[in-house]
Design an enzyme around this catalytic site. Sequence first.
Site, mmCIF file in Angstrom:
data_model
loop_
_atom_site.group_PDB
_atom_site.id
_atom_site.type_symbol
_atom_site.label_atom_id
_atom_site.label_comp_id
_atom_site.label_asym_id
_atom_site.label_seq_id
_atom_site.Cartn_x
_atom_site.Cartn_y
_atom_site.Cartn_z
ATOM 1 N N GLU A 116 18.565 -21.196 -9.904
ATOM 2 C CA GLU A 116 17.298 -20.992 -10.600
ATOM 3 C C GLU A 116 16.208 -21.636 -9.739
ATOM 4 O O GLU A 116 15.730 -22.726 -10.005
ATOM 5 C CB GLU A 116 17.325 -21.602 -11.994
ATOM 6 C CG GLU A 116 16.125 -21.170 -12.835
ATOM 7 C CD GLU A 116 16.001 -21.909 -14.147
ATOM 8 O OE1 GLU A 116 15.170 -21.485 -14.966
ATOM 9 O OE2 GLU A 116 16.709 -22.922 -14.345
ATOM 10 N N HIS A 180 10.410 -17.568 -14.198
ATOM 11 C CA HIS A 180 9.398 -18.482 -13.652
ATOM 12 C C HIS A 180 8.427 -17.674 -12.799
ATOM 13 O O HIS A 180 8.229 -17.939 -11.615
ATOM 14 C CB HIS A 180 10.066 -19.597 -12.845
ATOM 15 C CG HIS A 180 10.809 -20.580 -13.701
ATOM 16 N ND1 HIS A 180 10.201 -21.685 -14.271
ATOM 17 C CD2 HIS A 180 12.097 -20.608 -14.112
ATOM 18 C CE1 HIS A 180 11.092 -22.351 -14.975
ATOM 19 N NE2 HIS A 180 12.255 -21.723 -14.916
ATOM 20 N N HIS A 201 15.348 -16.707 -19.507
ATOM 21 C CA HIS A 201 14.783 -17.326 -20.727
ATOM 22 C C HIS A 201 13.434 -16.685 -21.103
ATOM 23 O O HIS A 201 12.373 -17.242 -20.918
ATOM 24 C CB HIS A 201 14.716 -18.843 -20.662
ATOM 25 C CG HIS A 201 14.185 -19.475 -19.412
ATOM 26 N ND1 HIS A 201 12.958 -19.170 -18.863
ATOM 27 C CD2 HIS A 201 14.729 -20.446 -18.634
ATOM 28 C CE1 HIS A 201 12.763 -19.921 -17.802
ATOM 29 N NE2 HIS A 201 13.813 -20.697 -17.631
ATOM 30 N N ASP A 258 20.886 -23.153 -21.383
ATOM 31 C CA ASP A 258 19.988 -23.890 -20.482
ATOM 32 C C ASP A 258 20.144 -25.390 -20.732
ATOM 33 O O ASP A 258 19.196 -26.163 -20.582
ATOM 34 C CB ASP A 258 18.536 -23.443 -20.664
ATOM 35 C CG ASP A 258 17.658 -23.783 -19.455
ATOM 36 O OD1 ASP A 258 18.210 -24.004 -18.357
ATOM 37 O OD2 ASP A 258 16.419 -23.842 -19.606
#
Length: 365
Positions: A116, A180, A201, A258
Site C-alpha cells: 500500500e 490514496h 478502502h 486494515d
Amino acid sequence: MRLGVAASLVGDALVPGDVSVDSGRVSGLGLAPAGAAGLAVPGFVDVQVNGVAGVDFLSADAGGYARASRALARTGVTAFQPTLVSSPIESVGKAIATLAMLDPMPGARVLPAHLEGPFLSPLHHGAHDPRHLLAASREVADSLCGLGPVGYVTVAPEIEGGLALVRHLVSRGLVVSLGHTDADADAAAAAFDGGARAVTHVFNAMRRWAPRDPGVSGVALSRPDVFVTAIIDGVHLARETVQLLLAAAGSRLVLITDAIEAAGLGDGTYHLGDREVHVRGDEARLADGTLAGSVLAMDRAIRNLISAGASLELAVGAATRAPARLLGRPDLGELRVGGNADIVVLDGSLEVARTLVAGGEVYAA
C-alpha cells in the site's frame, strides 16, 4: 473427520447437514445425520491487514508472523495479505525479504504482500508519512517485487507515471487496486481499463464523490468489473454509506480490516510502520486525528455488515468468495467437495467457534 455442524454455507445456499474433511480437503457436504449446532463457512480472506496482536508486518520476524497467524485464526481468517504501508524503501524491502523466508504458519496462511504505497497521492496520504511517497517507478516496483512474494499493489493512477505503472504491474500478474488517490473519473476509468481490479478502502483517502466529479469511488461503484474494498468498523463509514455500498456493489464488496498491531490489545499507543498511533475504543488515530488503520477483526466486520442490512450469504461472501475472486485464487473462499478444507465454524451468534486450515484445527473457542 466429521465436523459435527448443523449446516454449511455453500455458495449462496445454506445446506443442512454435516461436513467431512479428509487429507486437507473437503470430502463431504450436507451429510446425515447433521450435527447439533454450528454453521460451517469458508475461511475468511483478508487482503489488507497491517498487523495484529502486537505485531506490525513492516518489522515482524518469523516469530511475529506466527503470533499474528494464530491471532488472525481466532477471528476466522485463514489467509491474509500482510500489508506494508509507505515507508523507507529499505524497510519495505527487508519486510518483503522476510516473507520469502517464512515456513508454514501455525494459523492463517500468509499470502504474498500487499504494497500500500509508496506510489500514492500526497493530497490523500492519510496516515502514510508523505516523506516516504514516491513518483510511480517501474524500477522501484520491480526491485521490491524481486525481493520476495508481492501479489497486490495500491497505486494512485493520476500521479506522474501512475497509469503506466498500473499497466506494468498488471502485465506482471499482480493485482492492482486504486487508492490514496486524487484521480478524477477519466483517470480512474483509464486505470480500470488498464487492468486495475479494485479500489482500496472506498471513500477513505481519496477524491470525494461529487455529482459531476464522481472520482474513483463513483467509477468503481458503477463498473461491474471492479471490486470495492471497505472497512466496516463503525468508524470509517457511516451506516448509510455501508447501505449504499450494499446496494451499489453487492457481491463485488470485499471486507478488509486494515487492522494495525493494536488489534486485539485494547487502548494505548502503538505503531503503524514508523508512525505513532493512539487507540481509544474502536478508533486508531495519529496525534493530529487522522485515522490510521483500524482495530477491526474480520468476524466482527461480517456481523457489522449484517447489522447494516446485508444477508448472511452476502456478508460471508464479502469475506470469502469476493476477496478470493479479487485475488484470482479459486483455491480460497469456497466450500466444495475436493476443495481446500479452510473452514470456519460459527456459533448461533456468528462468533468463531473453530477455525481449520487445510483440515487441521488451528483454533477452538
